[in-house]
Design a protein around this motif. Structure first.
Motif, PDB file in Angstrom:
ATOM      1  N   LEU A  95       0.840  -1.198   0.000  1.00 11.82           N
ATOM      2  CA  LEU A  95       0.000   0.000   0.000  1.00 11.82           C
ATOM      3  C   LEU A  95       0.876   1.250   0.000  1.00 11.82           C
ATOM      4  N   GLN A  96       1.903   1.251   0.834  1.00 13.84           N
ATOM      5  CA  GLN A  96       2.837   2.377   0.893  1.00 13.84           C
ATOM      6  C   GLN A  96       3.491   2.589  -0.474  1.00 13.84           C
ATOM      7  N   ALA A  97       3.894   1.503  -1.131  1.00 15.70           N
ATOM      8  CA  ALA A  97       4.536   1.592  -2.447  1.00 15.70           C
ATOM      9  C   ALA A  97       3.569   2.145  -3.488  1.00 15.70           C
ATOM     10  N   MET A  98       2.327   1.671  -3.467  1.00 18.24           N
ATOM     11  CA  MET A  98       1.329   2.159  -4.405  1.00 18.24           C
ATOM     12  C   MET A  98       1.120   3.666  -4.227  1.00 18.24           C
ATOM     13  N   GLN A  99       0.984   4.097  -2.984  1.00 19.30           N
ATOM     14  CA  GLN A  99       0.770   5.522  -2.712  1.00 19.30           C
ATOM     15  C   GLN A  99       1.964   6.354  -3.178  1.00 19.30           C
ATOM     16  N   LEU A 100       3.168   5.843  -2.954  1.00 20.78           N
ATOM     17  CA  LEU A 100       4.372   6.537  -3.388  1.00 20.78           C
ATOM     18  C   LEU A 100       4.408   6.642  -4.910  1.00 20.78           C
ATOM     19  N   ARG A 102       1.939   6.500  -7.037  1.00 20.10           N
ATOM     20  CA  ARG A 102       0.900   7.435  -7.490  1.00 20.10           C
ATOM     21  C   ARG A 102       1.324   8.880  -7.266  1.00 20.10           C
ATOM     22  N   SER A 103       1.992   9.150  -6.144  1.00 22.63           N
ATOM     23  CA  SER A 103       2.439  10.523  -5.871  1.00 22.63           C
ATOM     24  C   SER A 103       3.482  10.981  -6.885  1.00 22.63           C
ATOM     25  N   LEU A 104       4.168  10.024  -7.526  1.00 20.39           N
ATOM     26  CA  LEU A 104       5.166  10.342  -8.554  1.00 20.39           C
ATOM     27  C   LEU A 104       4.559  10.365  -9.955  1.00 20.39           C
ATOM     28  N   TYR A 106       2.469   7.807 -11.323  1.00 23.07           N
ATOM     29  CA  TYR A 106       2.115   6.487 -11.858  1.00 23.07           C
ATOM     30  C   TYR A 106       0.655   6.189 -11.496  1.00 23.07           C
ATOM     31  N   THR A 107      -0.252   6.685 -12.322  1.00 22.15           N
ATOM     32  CA  THR A 107      -1.673   6.583 -12.006  1.00 22.15           C
ATOM     33  C   THR A 107      -2.204   5.154 -12.073  1.00 22.15           C
ATOM     34  N   GLY A 108      -1.499   4.271 -12.763  1.00 24.22           N
ATOM     35  CA  GLY A 108      -1.922   2.874 -12.869  1.00 24.22           C
ATOM     36  C   GLY A 108      -1.396   2.001 -11.750  1.00 24.22           C
ATOM     37  N   ALA A 109      -0.802   2.596 -10.727  1.00 23.84           N
ATOM     38  CA  ALA A 109      -0.264   1.823  -9.596  1.00 23.84           C
ATOM     39  C   ALA A 109      -1.394   1.209  -8.784  1.00 23.84           C
ATOM     40  N   ARG A 110      -1.232  -0.041  -8.423  1.00 23.60           N
ATOM     41  CA  ARG A 110      -2.216  -0.782  -7.618  1.00 23.60           C
ATOM     42  C   ARG A 110      -1.495  -1.507  -6.494  1.00 23.60           C
ATOM     43  N   ASN A 111      -2.233  -1.870  -5.481  1.00 21.33           N
ATOM     44  CA  ASN A 111      -1.715  -2.684  -4.387  1.00 21.33           C
ATOM     45  C   ASN A 111      -2.422  -4.030  -4.413  1.00 21.33           C
ATOM     46  N   TYR A 112      -1.672  -5.104  -4.399  1.00 21.53           N
ATOM     47  CA  TYR A 112      -2.262  -6.437  -4.239  1.00 21.53           C
ATOM     48  C   TYR A 112      -2.464  -6.612  -2.739  1.00 21.53           C
ATOM     49  N   ALA A 113      -3.653  -6.276  -2.275  1.00 19.16           N
ATOM     50  CA  ALA A 113      -3.948  -6.229  -0.839  1.00 19.16           C
ATOM     51  C   ALA A 113      -3.741  -7.576  -0.152  1.00 19.16           C
ATOM     52  N   GLY A 114      -3.997  -8.670  -0.854  1.00 13.87           N
ATOM     53  CA  GLY A 114      -3.790  -9.992  -0.267  1.00 13.87           C
ATOM     54  C   GLY A 114      -2.329 -10.326  -0.082  1.00 13.87           C
ATOM     55  N   ALA A 115      -1.493  -9.673  -0.851  1.00 15.02           N
ATOM     56  CA  ALA A 115      -0.048  -9.750  -0.759  1.00 15.02           C
ATOM     57  C   ALA A 115       0.482 -11.161  -1.027  1.00 15.02           C
ATOM     58  N   TYR A 116       1.778 -11.315  -0.801  1.00 17.12           N
ATOM     59  CA  TYR A 116       2.438 -12.591  -1.077  1.00 17.12           C
ATOM     60  C   TYR A 116       1.824 -13.714  -0.240  1.00 17.12           C
ATOM     61  N   ARG A 117       1.452 -13.398   0.969  1.00 14.48           N
ATOM     62  CA  ARG A 117       0.879 -14.423   1.856  1.00 14.48           C
ATOM     63  C   ARG A 117      -0.358 -15.057   1.227  1.00 14.48           C
ATOM     64  N   GLU A 118      -1.264 -14.254   0.688  1.00 16.46           N
ATOM     65  CA  GLU A 118      -2.466 -14.785   0.054  1.00 16.46           C
ATOM     66  C   GLU A 118      -2.106 -15.594  -1.189  1.00 16.46           C
ATOM     67  N   TRP A 119      -1.215 -15.065  -2.006  1.00 15.52           N
ATOM     68  CA  TRP A 119      -0.809 -15.764  -3.219  1.00 15.52           C
ATOM     69  C   TRP A 119      -0.220 -17.122  -2.872  1.00 15.52           C
ATOM     70  N   LEU A 120       0.646 -17.166  -1.864  1.00 18.26           N
ATOM     71  CA  LEU A 120       1.286 -18.409  -1.449  1.00 18.26           C
ATOM     72  C   LEU A 120       0.252 -19.441  -0.963  1.00 18.26           C
ATOM     73  N   GLU A 121      -0.737 -18.987  -0.223  1.00 17.16           N
ATOM     74  CA  GLU A 121      -1.800 -19.885   0.252  1.00 17.16           C
ATOM     75  C   GLU A 121      -2.557 -20.489  -0.932  1.00 17.16           C
TER      76      GLU A 121
END
Length: 124
Positions: A95-100, A102-104, A106-121
């Motif tokens: 989320l922090q990376a996405m916000q950063l 976007r502030s620069l 990069y309007t197409g920036a997204r956050n994979y909220a489930g993150a690596y943990r969800e993907w791994l599961e």
């Protein structure tokens, strides 16, 4: 309208399809950025993801394209790229990376909220 498959395996498949669609959007291919530490990423990451620790992200996104290519062995994302997906272990750094990003601009920036943990599961 699509119906979710029934049963445990069907539900897992459905969640994965929704997560992939969320990561990539309705069309186009997502570029994945693992913003965890190098050590975390070395222990496992989503295939195809580029590791740029969140502590380096601002300077990386401000580099000249040739310098970015030389340092990360990858093409620098463009401001107009639509599907730049950032992820970490649990969601906060993504989320922090996405916000950063976007502030620069990069309007197409997204956050994979489930993150690596969800993907791994889902992969396991």
């Amino acid at each position: 309208m699509l119906q979710a498959p029934r049963g445990r395996a069907g539900a897992a498949l459905w969640r994965r399809a929704v997560a992939v669609r969320t990561m990539a959007g309705a069309s186009g291919r997502a570029r994945l950025f693992d913003v965890r530490s190098r050590e975390e990423a070395a222990a496992g990451t989503i295939p195809g993801a580029l590791n740029i620790p969140v502590s380096e992200l601002e300077s990386a996104l401000q580099m000249e394209p040739a310098a970015f290519q030389a340092l990360y062995s990858a093409e620098k994302p463009k401001l107009e790229d639509e599907h730049l997906v950032f992820f970490c272990q649990m969601g906060k750094r993504g989320l922090q990376a996405m916000q950063l990003a976007r502030s620069l601009g990069y309007t197409g920036a997204r956050n994979y909220a489930g993150a690596y943990r969800e993907w791994l599961e889902k992969e396991g």
